[in-house]
Design a protein around this motif. Structure first.
Motif, PDB file in Angstrom:
ATOM      1  N   GLU A   1     -10.142  -3.265  -0.908  1.00  0.00           N
ATOM      2  CA  GLU A   1      -9.731  -1.858  -0.861  1.00  0.00           C
ATOM      3  C   GLU A   1     -10.117  -1.230   0.479  1.00  0.00           C
ATOM      4  O   GLU A   1      -9.328  -0.506   1.096  1.00  0.00           O
ATOM      5  CB  GLU A   1     -10.381  -1.072  -1.997  1.00  0.00           C
ATOM      6  CG  GLU A   1      -9.890  -1.455  -3.370  1.00  0.00           C
ATOM      7  CD  GLU A   1     -10.749  -0.955  -4.513  1.00  0.00           C
ATOM      8  OE1 GLU A   1     -10.443  -1.324  -5.654  1.00  0.00           O
ATOM      9  OE2 GLU A   1     -11.745  -0.217  -4.285  1.00  0.00           O
TER      10      GLU A   1
ATOM     11  N   CYS B   1     -10.235   8.024  -6.193  1.00  0.00           N
ATOM     12  CA  CYS B   1      -9.525   7.006  -5.424  1.00  0.00           C
ATOM     13  C   CYS B   1     -10.302   6.644  -4.161  1.00  0.00           C
ATOM     14  O   CYS B   1      -9.751   6.552  -3.064  1.00  0.00           O
ATOM     15  CB  CYS B   1      -8.121   7.494  -5.081  1.00  0.00           C
ATOM     16  SG  CYS B   1      -7.056   7.602  -6.524  1.00  0.00           S
TER      17      CYS B   1
ATOM     18  N   GLU C   1      -6.173  -5.121  -9.436  1.00  0.00           N
ATOM     19  CA  GLU C   1      -6.795  -5.097  -8.097  1.00  0.00           C
ATOM     20  C   GLU C   1      -5.794  -4.613  -7.045  1.00  0.00           C
ATOM     21  O   GLU C   1      -6.176  -3.886  -6.133  1.00  0.00           O
ATOM     22  CB  GLU C   1      -7.283  -6.492  -7.691  1.00  0.00           C
ATOM     23  CG  GLU C   1      -8.443  -6.964  -8.532  1.00  0.00           C
ATOM     24  CD  GLU C   1      -8.132  -8.310  -9.172  1.00  0.00           C
ATOM     25  OE1 GLU C   1      -9.071  -9.095  -9.336  1.00  0.00           O
ATOM     26  OE2 GLU C   1      -6.957  -8.562  -9.492  1.00  0.00           O
TER      27      GLU C   1
ATOM     28  N   PRO D   1     -12.214   3.873  -2.027  1.00  0.00           N
ATOM     29  CA  PRO D   1     -12.248   2.412  -1.943  1.00  0.00           C
ATOM     30  C   PRO D   1     -13.667   1.905  -2.195  1.00  0.00           C
ATOM     31  O   PRO D   1     -14.619   2.413  -1.615  1.00  0.00           O
ATOM     32  CB  PRO D   1     -11.789   2.115  -0.513  1.00  0.00           C
ATOM     33  CG  PRO D   1     -11.989   3.375   0.242  1.00  0.00           C
ATOM     34  CD  PRO D   1     -11.925   4.492  -0.740  1.00  0.00           C
TER      35      PRO D   1
ATOM     36  N   HIS E   1       0.794  -1.224   0.000  1.00  0.00           N
ATOM     37  CA  HIS E   1       0.000   0.000   0.000  1.00  0.00           C
ATOM     38  C   HIS E   1       0.835   1.287   0.000  1.00  0.00           C
ATOM     39  O   HIS E   1       0.410   2.295  -0.542  1.00  0.00           O
ATOM     40  CB  HIS E   1      -1.019   0.004   1.149  1.00  0.00           C
ATOM     41  CG  HIS E   1      -0.452   0.406   2.465  1.00  0.00           C
ATOM     42  ND1 HIS E   1       0.264  -0.460   3.276  1.00  0.00           N
ATOM     43  CD2 HIS E   1      -0.483   1.602   3.117  1.00  0.00           C
ATOM     44  CE1 HIS E   1       0.642   0.178   4.367  1.00  0.00           C
ATOM     45  NE2 HIS E   1       0.206   1.432   4.302  1.00  0.00           N
TER      46      HIS E   1
ATOM     47  N   ARG F   1      -5.279  -0.789  -7.509  1.00  0.00           N
ATOM     48  CA  ARG F   1      -6.406  -0.019  -6.960  1.00  0.00           C
ATOM     49  C   ARG F   1      -6.390  -0.004  -5.436  1.00  0.00           C
ATOM     50  O   ARG F   1      -6.721   1.016  -4.825  1.00  0.00           O
ATOM     51  CB  ARG F   1      -7.728  -0.564  -7.499  1.00  0.00           C
ATOM     52  CG  ARG F   1      -7.978  -0.129  -8.937  1.00  0.00           C
ATOM     53  CD  ARG F   1      -9.424  -0.345  -9.358  1.00  0.00           C
ATOM     54  NE  ARG F   1      -9.855  -1.722  -9.161  1.00  0.00           N
ATOM     55  CZ  ARG F   1      -9.868  -2.662 -10.093  1.00  0.00           C
ATOM     56  NH1 ARG F   1      -9.492  -2.368 -11.317  1.00  0.00           N
ATOM     57  NH2 ARG F   1     -10.278  -3.876  -9.829  1.00  0.00           N
ATOM     58  N   ILE F   2      -6.020  -1.105  -4.802  1.00  0.00           N
ATOM     59  CA  ILE F   2      -5.896  -1.105  -3.336  1.00  0.00           C
ATOM     60  C   ILE F   2      -4.877  -0.049  -2.918  1.00  0.00           C
ATOM     61  O   ILE F   2      -5.122   0.744  -2.007  1.00  0.00           O
ATOM     62  CB  ILE F   2      -5.479  -2.498  -2.811  1.00  0.00           C
ATOM     63  CG1 ILE F   2      -6.640  -3.486  -2.933  1.00  0.00           C
ATOM     64  CG2 ILE F   2      -5.004  -2.411  -1.359  1.00  0.00           C
ATOM     65  CD1 ILE F   2      -6.255  -4.935  -2.649  1.00  0.00           C
TER      66      ILE F   2
ATOM     67  N   ARG G   1      -6.061   3.610  -3.428  1.00  0.00           N
ATOM     68  CA  ARG G   1      -7.291   3.970  -2.705  1.00  0.00           C
ATOM     69  C   ARG G   1      -7.172   3.804  -1.198  1.00  0.00           C
ATOM     70  O   ARG G   1      -8.189   3.791  -0.502  1.00  0.00           O
ATOM     71  CB  ARG G   1      -8.449   3.122  -3.242  1.00  0.00           C
ATOM     72  CG  ARG G   1      -8.760   3.426  -4.693  1.00  0.00           C
ATOM     73  CD  ARG G   1      -9.824   2.528  -5.257  1.00  0.00           C
ATOM     74  NE  ARG G   1     -10.104   2.908  -6.645  1.00  0.00           N
ATOM     75  CZ  ARG G   1     -11.041   2.350  -7.382  1.00  0.00           C
ATOM     76  NH1 ARG G   1     -11.811   1.395  -6.885  1.00  0.00           N
ATOM     77  NH2 ARG G   1     -11.221   2.756  -8.622  1.00  0.00           N
ATOM     78  N   HIS G   2      -5.972   3.714  -0.661  1.00  0.00           N
ATOM     79  CA  HIS G   2      -5.814   3.406   0.763  1.00  0.00           C
ATOM     80  C   HIS G   2      -5.799   4.623   1.686  1.00  0.00           C
ATOM     81  O   HIS G   2      -5.869   4.463   2.899  1.00  0.00           O
ATOM     82  CB  HIS G   2      -4.532   2.586   0.984  1.00  0.00           C
ATOM     83  CG  HIS G   2      -3.285   3.398   1.033  1.00  0.00           C
ATOM     84  ND1 HIS G   2      -2.541   3.679  -0.095  1.00  0.00           N
ATOM     85  CD2 HIS G   2      -2.639   3.988   2.078  1.00  0.00           C
ATOM     86  CE1 HIS G   2      -1.496   4.413   0.257  1.00  0.00           C
ATOM     87  NE2 HIS G   2      -1.532   4.617   1.559  1.00  0.00           N
TER      88      HIS G   2
END
Length: 156
Positions: A108, A101, A73, A103, A45, A76-77, A80-81
Motif C-alpha cells: 500500500e 484509507c 489486498e 496505507p 490504483h 486496499r492498495i 489507500r493510494h
C-alpha cells in the motif's frame, strides 16, 4: 489492463497507471516485497477514475475491485493510494463517507509513494510533488514526506 479497459478508463488514465507501475518496480527488489501484488495494485490504483476524477475515486476504485472479485489486498492498495492516505475524519471533512484509507502494508505504501512520483505519465522528484502540495495542511505534507523517506529505503 483488461480491468481498466473494462471499467471504462481513458487511455490517459491507463498510461498513468503504467507509469506508476513502472516506478513501483523500483521498490520491489527486497525479498520482503510482493512484486506481483505491487504491480497489480499500481496498475489498478486509478480504476475509480472510470467513474470519478474527484478524491472519491480511490474509494470508488476499491469498491470496483471488490465488486470484480479481486483480492482484498488489491482493493486496499487502490483505496489507500491518495497522497500518503486519508483518515476517516479527513474524508468526512470533505463531505465523503468516513473510511480509514491510510496505507498500512508495504505494498500500500509503495503504490501510494510511486503515485506521488508520477505526474501524468512521467516521473517527477519528491521535491516537485512537495511543491505541488504546498496548499495542503501541514500534517498531510509531513505525511507525504515521511512516506517518501520510508519508501526510499526500498528503492533499487
Amino acid at each position: 489492463m483488461e480491468h481498466l479497459i473494462g471499467a471504462g478508463c481513458s487511455e490517459k488514465v491507463i498510461a498513468h497507471a503504467r507509469a506508476v507501475a513502472w516506478v513501483a518496480t523500483e521498490y520491489t527488489d527486497d525479498e520482503v516485497v510482493d512484486r506481483s501484488l505491487i504491480i497489480c495494485g499500481a496498475l489498478l490504483h486509478d480504476i475509480g477514475r472510470s467513474e470519478s476524477h474527484s478524491l472519491d475515486h480511490a474509494i470508488i476504485g476499491g469498491d470496483i475491485c471488490r465488486e470484480r472479485g479481486l483480492p482484498e489486498e488489491i482493493a486496499r492498495i487502490v483505496e489507500r493510494h491518495l497522497g500518503a492516505g486519508q483518515t476517516a475524519e479527513e474524508y468526512l471533512q470533505l463531505g465523503l463517507l468516513p473510511r480509514d484509507c491510510m496505507p498500512v502494508t508495504l505494498p500500500e505504501k509503495i503504490v501510494a509513494h510511486a503515485d506521488n512520483l508520477v505526474k501524468g505519465n512521467g516521473e517527477i522528484h519528491i521535491e516537485e510533488r512537495m511543491i505541488k502540495i504546498l496548499d495542503l495542511p501541514k500534517n498531510k505534507r509531513r505525511r507525504t514526506y515521511r512516506l517518501a523517506l520510508e519508501m526510499e529505503l526500498f528503492r533499487r
